[in-house]
Write a protein that holds these residues in place. Structure first.
Motif, short mmCIF file in Angstrom:
data_model
loop_
_atom_site.label_atom_id
_atom_site.label_comp_id
_atom_site.label_asym_id
_atom_site.label_seq_id
_atom_site.Cartn_x
_atom_site.Cartn_y
_atom_site.Cartn_z
N PHE A 226 72.07 82.37 -24.69
CA PHE A 226 71.30 83.50 -25.23
C PHE A 226 70.50 84.17 -24.13
O PHE A 226 70.03 83.51 -23.21
CB PHE A 226 70.33 82.99 -26.31
N TRP A 227 70.35 85.48 -24.26
CA TRP A 227 69.50 86.25 -23.34
C TRP A 227 68.55 87.09 -24.17
O TRP A 227 68.81 87.38 -25.34
CB TRP A 227 70.33 87.10 -22.38
N PRO A 228 67.42 87.52 -23.58
CA PRO A 228 66.40 88.23 -24.33
C PRO A 228 66.79 89.63 -24.82
O PRO A 228 66.65 89.92 -26.01
CB PRO A 228 65.22 88.33 -23.38
N LYS A 229 67.26 90.49 -23.93
CA LYS A 229 67.52 91.89 -24.30
C LYS A 229 68.64 92.48 -23.45
O LYS A 229 68.73 92.20 -22.26
CB LYS A 229 66.28 92.76 -24.07
N ASP A 230 69.43 93.33 -24.07
CA ASP A 230 70.41 94.11 -23.32
C ASP A 230 69.68 95.17 -22.51
O ASP A 230 68.53 95.49 -22.78
CB ASP A 230 71.39 94.79 -24.29
#
Length: 179
Positions: free
Chosen positions: A42-46
């Motif tokens: 998972f990553w925070p934001k595009d």
């Protein structure tokens, strides 16, 4: 937060698999790729700065994961349309070989317990899930620090030996023998 030994939650999410709007969108569930090992990160934001470096790094290792009967899923709380736009406009993401999952309702992120309490976005969490759906490895980084994809591959290799692996063990090295 869910951890090692917990069952990875059930999910059904839209995903982006290409830059062509006609073929970009697919449905991915916890039953997709049943019987395989899974890396779910998972990553925070595009459209941010650290995230594409990590996503591209997982993309570069995708064949190595596939050689280990492992699929990779990337995810954030952005929509599938934002994922598509990012893939179309970021050269490092154009040819990603794995799905980008859109957890826009935050159901999977909440079930895993990986939402940042202040920002409401995913932490940089990585899960290695075995073919039975059991979490075998978890790592979570601060929002500002990218993860080490080579370490994820090393841990997968160690888990797949089903043996005792010492500190800094690398694939091909001797494992430990219990007395």
């Amino acid at each position: 937060m869910l951890t090692v030994g917990d069952k990875f939650p059930s999910f059904a999410l839209k995903a982006v698999v290409s830059t062509d709007p006609k073929t970009a969108f697919v449905d991915v569930t916890d039953a997709t790729d049943a019987g395989k090992w899974k890396i779910v990160f998972f990553w925070p934001k595009d459209f941010t700065f650290v995230c594409p470096t990590e996503i591209a790094a997982f993309g570069k290792l995708n064949d190595d994961f596939a050689d280990r009967d492992t699929v990779v899923y990337g995810a954030s709380t952005d929509s599938e349309f934002v994922h598509l736009a990012w893939r179309q406009h970021h050269p490092d993401l154009n040819d990603l070989p794995f799905p980008m999952l859109a957890d826009i309702k935050r159901e999977l992120s909440e079930a895993l317990g990986i939402l940042d309490k202040q920002e409401g976005v995913c932490l940089r969490a990585t899960f290695v899930v075995d073919p039975e759906g059991v979490i075998r490895f978890v790592a979570v980084n601060d929002l500002s620090v990218g993860r080490n994809t080579q370490e994820v591959l090393r841990v997968l290799d160690a888990l797949q030996t089903d043996e005792l692996c010492p500190c800094n063990w690398q694939k091909g090295e001797a494992v430990l023998q219990a007395a």
